[in-house]
Enzyme design. Sequence first.
Site, PDB file in Angstrom:
ATOM      1  N   LYS A 167       0.883  -1.157   0.000  1.00 36.00           N
ATOM      2  CA  LYS A 167       0.000   0.000   0.000  1.00 36.00           C
ATOM      3  C   LYS A 167       0.930   1.218   0.000  1.00 36.00           C
ATOM      4  O   LYS A 167       1.533   1.567   1.004  1.00 36.00           O
ATOM      5  CB  LYS A 167      -0.910  -0.024   1.233  1.00 36.00           C
ATOM      6  CG  LYS A 167      -2.067   0.979   1.184  1.00 36.00           C
ATOM      7  CD  LYS A 167      -1.630   2.307   1.725  1.00 36.00           C
ATOM      8  CE  LYS A 167      -2.784   3.305   1.783  1.00 36.00           C
ATOM      9  NZ  LYS A 167      -2.312   4.643   2.198  1.00 36.00           N
ATOM     10  N   GLY A 224       5.497   3.675  10.734  1.00 34.95           N
ATOM     11  CA  GLY A 224       4.759   4.931  10.816  1.00 34.95           C
ATOM     12  C   GLY A 224       4.451   5.299  12.248  1.00 34.95           C
ATOM     13  O   GLY A 224       5.184   4.939  13.176  1.00 34.95           O
ATOM     14  N   SER A 225       3.350   5.989  12.438  1.00 40.23           N
ATOM     15  CA  SER A 225       3.010   6.519  13.758  1.00 40.23           C
ATOM     16  C   SER A 225       2.460   5.436  14.671  1.00 40.23           C
ATOM     17  O   SER A 225       1.982   4.388  14.226  1.00 40.23           O
ATOM     18  CB  SER A 225       1.961   7.626  13.615  1.00 40.23           C
ATOM     19  OG  SER A 225       0.713   7.077  13.202  1.00 40.23           O
ATOM     20  N   GLY A 229      -0.122   2.482  13.575  1.00 38.53           N
ATOM     21  CA  GLY A 229       0.345   1.117  13.789  1.00 38.53           C
ATOM     22  C   GLY A 229      -0.548   0.347  14.739  1.00 38.53           C
ATOM     23  O   GLY A 229      -0.852  -0.839  14.513  1.00 38.53           O
ATOM     24  N   GLU A 248       6.609  -0.867  13.161  1.00 35.53           N
ATOM     25  CA  GLU A 248       7.597  -0.003  13.800  1.00 35.53           C
ATOM     26  C   GLU A 248       6.926   1.347  13.985  1.00 35.53           C
ATOM     27  O   GLU A 248       6.478   1.959  13.016  1.00 35.53           O
ATOM     28  CB  GLU A 248       8.847   0.124  12.942  1.00 35.53           C
ATOM     29  CG  GLU A 248       9.915   0.991  13.583  1.00 35.53           C
ATOM     30  CD  GLU A 248      10.546   1.959  12.616  1.00 35.53           C
ATOM     31  OE1 GLU A 248      10.227   3.171  12.717  1.00 35.53           O
ATOM     32  OE2 GLU A 248      11.328   1.522  11.771  1.00 35.53           O
ATOM     33  N   CYS A 285      13.248   7.794  12.318  1.00 35.15           N
ATOM     34  CA  CYS A 285      12.629   7.093  13.450  1.00 35.15           C
ATOM     35  C   CYS A 285      13.587   6.931  14.622  1.00 35.15           C
ATOM     36  O   CYS A 285      13.150   6.659  15.737  1.00 35.15           O
ATOM     37  CB  CYS A 285      12.095   5.736  13.006  1.00 35.15           C
ATOM     38  SG  CYS A 285      13.225   4.807  11.961  1.00 35.15           S
ATOM     39  N   GLU A 381       7.229  11.669  21.807  1.00 39.27           N
ATOM     40  CA  GLU A 381       7.934  11.949  20.561  1.00 39.27           C
ATOM     41  C   GLU A 381       7.437  13.250  19.933  1.00 39.27           C
ATOM     42  O   GLU A 381       6.240  13.516  19.887  1.00 39.27           O
ATOM     43  CB  GLU A 381       7.732  10.797  19.575  1.00 39.27           C
ATOM     44  CG  GLU A 381       8.450  11.006  18.251  1.00 39.27           C
ATOM     45  CD  GLU A 381       8.226   9.871  17.270  1.00 39.27           C
ATOM     46  OE1 GLU A 381       9.067   9.678  16.386  1.00 39.27           O
ATOM     47  OE2 GLU A 381       7.180   9.179  17.388  1.00 39.27           O
TER      48      GLU A 381
END
Length: 515
Positions: A167, A224-225, A229, A248, A285, A381
């Site tokens: 995707k 991603g976030s 996730g 992740e 990341c 974060e």
Amino acid sequence: MTQTFNAVDPRSGTAGAEFREAAPADVAATAALASTAFADPALGDDAARAALLRGAAARLRGAEAEVVAVAGAETGLPDARLRSELARTAGQLDAFAALLDAGDHVEAILDSPDPDATPIPRPDVRRMLVPLGPVAVFGASNFPLAFSTAGGDTASALAAGCPVVVKGHPSHPGTGELVARELRAAVAEAGLPEGTFAHLLAAGAEVGETLVDAPEIAAVGFTGSTAAGRAIADRAARRPVPIPVYAEMGSVNPMVVTRAALEARAEAIADGLAASVSNFGGQLCTKPGVVFVPAGAEGDAFAAALAERLDAVEPSVLLNRRVRDALAASVQALAARGDVEPLARPKAGDGAAGFDGYRHQPTAYQAPAAAAATGGDLLEEHFGPVVVLLRYGGEDELLAALGQLEGQLSAALHAQPDTDAALLATLTGVLAGRVGRLVYDGFPTGVAVCHAMHHGGPYPATSAPLHTSVGMTAIRRFQRPVAFQAAPAAVLPAALRDGNPLGIWRRVDGELSRA
């Protein structure tokens, strides 16, 4: 009616090329093709998959100029970074091909029968890893190449023998289409079935949700976030047949600097930290987001030196409007705290609203470490070129704040081994319990692709802390073990047969052997 969306140049905020948005019907057709490909014996041929991976690597290198030009316009990342990332992407593909050449990725184990074993006789048991099935991969916004269409998730899944449905990320759709073109060509050149690889573009959530729900999909890889996730992991768990999600997600990648380290090399640490925070808009990341610095004169001088370096950096281009707006909101909330002090300053006469495109000035804040000893947003974060210095007065204060950290991808320690021997041992124990990778006297950005690398960590850094998304052992995410007990020789896979016809490393009766 066909839906479309546009690429956007984040350097100016202007719309670019238009792309067709995939529909749920496309997902169903693609997943069905992937299932057919998984059942095709051709995909089980290690040599054919190695040829696919090497072919894809060669084709990407050949398309470098075109890919880099499009990726630069869609991400705002500089040419040098994109060329390096393309080299890493191709290198990953080649490395997994070499893993297939070696053959021991199946981790073959053979235990001979022993009728005299106690408490019960032992049968002939032979075990190996086999592919899970079709894998859905969600491309990442911050790595248009190395963590996207042909990135580590795709490379490791294909190496395992799993068809892949990507995707693509809407922040770099043209880049994804170009890379997908080369992968499809490599599939055909290797003689593998059409459903081995597919690429679907969508800006909305429906296609991703439908992909996770598709009964043919056996696992998901995501970068991603935390919110996205977790949503994918929860959705996968609600399926009639739940599937693993290797996500992740968020990480502040804490860094600890001791007083002795500042006395020995404060300038060098400030240089490295400023680069790690500001490079590529701080959108890595493993960017260090929280740094524990001693209170007192040495720490004050270090904070001032870091602020000076960040002030000298030009405003960073952020990947898209969503990243810019999320960072602006999180920084606004941070600055509103009474115990937080800004260090680096915006460019004189130019506020954030005056920057072209999606930009943010690299900046630093500081607060007492004691303010983080009960958790809260000081340890959250801030995705972008922002760092928070937490000033600690002593070891107890430092350890109390570290005790509030959630799971992280990485952490870094800057200390002097002789002077800080006892503290270093304590910090190693505390941080190793919360991270997947611990860096000494360095910075966690710049993740090497190698066999020993672990790019993962306890939740919420990832959804599956046993696994890595970088390096050769990433293949294990898309494999499962099968044991064959007292099996006729004719039905055994070649990796488990007597005589070791593949010549691979196997564990035979407890001992590693190629005999």
